[in-house]
Motif scaffolding. Structure first.
Motif, PDB file in Angstrom:
ATOM      1  N   LYS A 190      44.884  76.492  45.305  1.00 64.70           N
ATOM      2  CA  LYS A 190      46.089  77.266  44.971  1.00 64.70           C
ATOM      3  C   LYS A 190      46.695  77.891  46.227  1.00 64.70           C
ATOM      4  CE  LYS A 190      45.622  78.407  40.112  1.00 64.70           C
ATOM      5  NZ  LYS A 190      45.236  79.399  39.117  1.00 64.70           N
ATOM      6  N   TYR A 216      61.420  67.920  41.404  1.00 66.54           N
ATOM      7  CA  TYR A 216      60.579  66.803  40.940  1.00 66.54           C
ATOM      8  C   TYR A 216      60.026  66.013  42.128  1.00 66.54           C
ATOM      9  CZ  TYR A 216      59.406  62.426  38.533  1.00 66.54           C
ATOM     10  OH  TYR A 216      58.767  61.317  38.057  1.00 66.54           O
ATOM     11  N   VAL A 234      57.123  67.805  43.728  1.00 62.93           N
ATOM     12  CA  VAL A 234      55.906  67.602  42.934  1.00 62.93           C
ATOM     13  C   VAL A 234      55.310  66.231  43.229  1.00 62.93           C
ATOM     14  CG1 VAL A 234      55.049  67.330  40.565  1.00 62.93           C
ATOM     15  CG2 VAL A 234      56.660  69.159  41.094  1.00 62.93           C
ATOM     16  N   LYS A 235      56.151  65.221  43.221  1.00 66.10           N
ATOM     17  CA  LYS A 235      55.645  63.863  43.424  1.00 66.10           C
ATOM     18  C   LYS A 235      55.061  63.697  44.830  1.00 66.10           C
ATOM     19  CE  LYS A 235      55.834  62.283  39.593  1.00 66.10           C
ATOM     20  NZ  LYS A 235      54.589  61.808  38.990  1.00 66.10           N
ATOM     21  N   MET A 241      45.978  69.835  41.509  1.00 67.46           N
ATOM     22  CA  MET A 241      45.133  69.637  40.327  1.00 67.46           C
ATOM     23  C   MET A 241      45.971  69.134  39.151  1.00 67.46           C
ATOM     24  SD  MET A 241      43.026  73.110  40.688  1.00 67.46           S
ATOM     25  CE  MET A 241      44.563  73.901  41.002  1.00 67.46           C
ATOM     26  N   GLY A 242      47.118  69.753  38.988  1.00 67.08           N
ATOM     27  CA  GLY A 242      48.039  69.331  37.925  1.00 67.08           C
ATOM     28  C   GLY A 242      49.442  69.451  38.487  1.00 67.08           C
ATOM     29  N   GLU A 243      50.277  68.493  38.171  1.00 71.14           N
ATOM     30  CA  GLU A 243      51.632  68.507  38.752  1.00 71.14           C
ATOM     31  C   GLU A 243      52.389  69.778  38.370  1.00 71.14           C
ATOM     32  OE1 GLU A 243      53.243  64.850  37.308  1.00 71.14           O
ATOM     33  OE2 GLU A 243      52.428  63.690  38.987  1.00 71.14           O
ATOM     34  N   GLY A 244      52.044  70.303  37.184  1.00 72.39           N
ATOM     35  CA  GLY A 244      52.735  71.499  36.704  1.00 72.39           C
ATOM     36  C   GLY A 244      52.476  72.738  37.523  1.00 72.39           C
ATOM     37  N   THR A 245      51.412  72.745  38.299  1.00 71.28           N
ATOM     38  CA  THR A 245      51.070  73.960  39.048  1.00 71.28           C
ATOM     39  C   THR A 245      52.126  74.301  40.101  1.00 71.28           C
ATOM     40  OG1 THR A 245      49.749  72.583  40.504  1.00 71.28           O
ATOM     41  CG2 THR A 245      48.575  73.769  38.793  1.00 71.28           C
ATOM     42  N   TYR A 254      55.484  74.123  39.837  1.00 69.55           N
ATOM     43  CA  TYR A 254      56.695  74.798  39.350  1.00 69.55           C
ATOM     44  C   TYR A 254      56.578  76.322  39.357  1.00 69.55           C
ATOM     45  CZ  TYR A 254      58.429  70.183  38.171  1.00 69.55           C
ATOM     46  OH  TYR A 254      58.865  68.882  38.260  1.00 69.55           O
ATOM     47  N   PRO A 255      55.438  76.889  38.895  1.00 65.54           N
ATOM     48  CA  PRO A 255      55.333  78.369  38.988  1.00 65.54           C
ATOM     49  C   PRO A 255      55.393  78.868  40.427  1.00 65.54           C
ATOM     50  CG  PRO A 255      53.671  77.515  37.496  1.00 65.54           C
ATOM     51  CD  PRO A 255      54.294  76.325  38.177  1.00 65.54           C
TER      52      PRO A 255
END
Lengths: 120, 328
Positions: free
Chosen positions: A15, A34, A37-38, A48-52, A54-55
């Protein structure tokens, strides 16, 4: 128990490093969320996760490290592009040597010889 | 920017799964002051849409599931240093309300423009309702803020969601409606009313002169008109001659003539409005936002033409009445 400890430690380490990587990704150009992220997801072991991501971008925006602009896209709705602010750039300039110092310190303590842990 | 699952083209079960996932995201981010749940939700929708751009429509649940798996569980989306979801800590009602109030405060003073303006607009509107005598003033300020909010959202390519519509639309709807009714209804009624007063004044003056300029007891205009009619019933003015051609009894003729004149004035005014609106459809859509978003110039042109037809018929009838009265 060891597995939980390792998972938690890895999570926290990633993190912190991911924040540095997000800022570093934007150092040369503005980027579509996007695509950030990619790009970072393609780095093995980092995300760990692509969503991490965005926050992190949302928080950086609130903290004034990045700013967003909307640009028309031929493929659909307007896209939100992220770029470093002056403050974000100044912080990145301080973070990169700080990270280099930590990395060098760790290497000095743990060594760079991978033969040891591979043997273990 | 913000799209609904229907826009992405998901099957119903995939839609439900995505909504559930977004609900989890929101729950995980409750009370986290340094991120914007709205923004993250919009980012996720955009991410999912990008991932599914080449997928076969409607997108099946298992396809969506692979995208969500790559995004990862929402519970891991906490800032570095947090070890558990704030929901896991079960915040008290007071803490939750404080967090929400802080969120509103942030939106008002530091938040993105596309949320700050809706909050400000609705706040001014609500304050105007409380301070009722000053409501028109606050309504105008709130209306301007709301229009600015709508413009900012449009510039940024943001589709107004239901929440923002509730904040922005009350003042815009009220002002648009008042403006619309004033232009379409109040102006012709006012013109008709002024016309009646002028005609009545001229008729009273003519009746007084035809009666030999008698000394009147009443000092008011309406009193004199009534007195003249009562004392000199055989005096016939130009208006009496015109009214004689209208159907009905003596008492109902004035009403019938009033309706006839009113129809003429309304048709005349609406014809003018129709052709002006037909030439400037964009200005009409902008002025009466959000009432007339589907308005097109041809609608107004058609209305104007119908009004012209009514005016033509009206002029024919008026000509007949005037000639029957022997005035031509």
């Amino acid at each position: 128990m060891d597995a939980d400890f390792l998972a938690n430690w890895t999570t926290q380490m990633r993190k912190g490093l991911l924040e540095l990587c997000v800022l570093a990704t934007l150092k040369a150009q503005r980027m579509y969320g996007y695509d950030i992220v990619k790009r970072l997801s393609a780095v093995e072991g980092l995300v760990m996760g692509e969503g991490t991501i965005y926050p992190i971008l949302s928080r950086f925006k609130k903290e004034g490290l990045v700013e967003t602009t909307l640009a028309e896209s031929p493929e659909g709705p307007a896209r939100k592009y992220y770029q470093l602010t002056d403050r974000g750039r100044q912080i990145l300039v301080k973070m990169l040597p700080a990270w280099a110092a930590v990395r060098d310190g760790i290497e000095a303590v743990a060594g760079t010889d991978s033969a040891w842990w591979k043997a273990e | 920017m913000t799209q609904t699952p229907a826009d992405i083209g998901l099957t119903p079960d995939a839609e439900a799964r995505l909504e559930g996932y977004l609900h989890q995201v929101r729950a995980a981010l409750v009370g986290v002051p340094d991120v914007s749940p709205d923004e993250i939700e919009a980012d996720i929708r955009e991410h999912v849409e990008n991932e599914l751009r080449t997928a076969v429509r409607p997108v099946a649940l298992f396809v969506l599931e692979s995208v969500l798996n790559r995004l990862g569980p929402p519970t891991q989306w906490l800032p570095a240093g947090r070890t558990s979801s704030p929901l896991a800590e079960v915040p008290s009602l007071g803490r939750y309300l404080r967090a929400r109030l802080r969120g509103i405060g942030n939106a008002l003073w530091r938040g993105p423009e596309d949320w700050r303006l809706p909050y400000l607009s609705f706040g001014v509107f609500a304050f105007g309702v409380l301070a009722f005598p000053l409501f028109p003033l606050f309504l105008i300020v709130s209306y301007l803020l709301a229009r600015a909010g709508v413009a900012v959202a449009k510039e940024k390519g943001i589709e107004l969601g239901v929440a923002r519509k509730w904040l922005l639309y009350p003042p815009t709807l009220i002002v648009s409606l008042v403006l619309f009714l004033t232009l379409v209804v109040a102006v012709p009624i006012g013109m008709t009313r002024v016309g009646f007063l002028v005609v009545d004044d001229a008729d009273t003056q003519e009746r007084w002169e035809l009666a030999g300029r008698p000394r009147m007891q009443s000092s008011s205009h309406f009193g004199r008109a009534r007195e003249l009619r009562a004392k000199f019933p055989r005096v016939e003015t130009t208006l009496d001659k015109l009214l004689a051609d209208f159907p009905g009894s003596e008492s109902t003729r004035e009403v019938t003539a009033g309706v006839f004149v009113g129809v003429g004035v309304v048709a005349f005014w609406w014809a003018i409005l129709g052709f002006i609106a037909g030439m400037m459809p964009r200005a009409i859509r902008a002025t009466f936002y959000p009432l007339c978003q589907r308005f097109e110039g041809r609608f107004a042109h058609r209305a104007g033409l119908v009004c012209l037809l009514v005016i033509a018929i009206w002029c024919g009838l008026a000509y007949r009445i005037i000639t029957d009265a022997g005035l031509l």
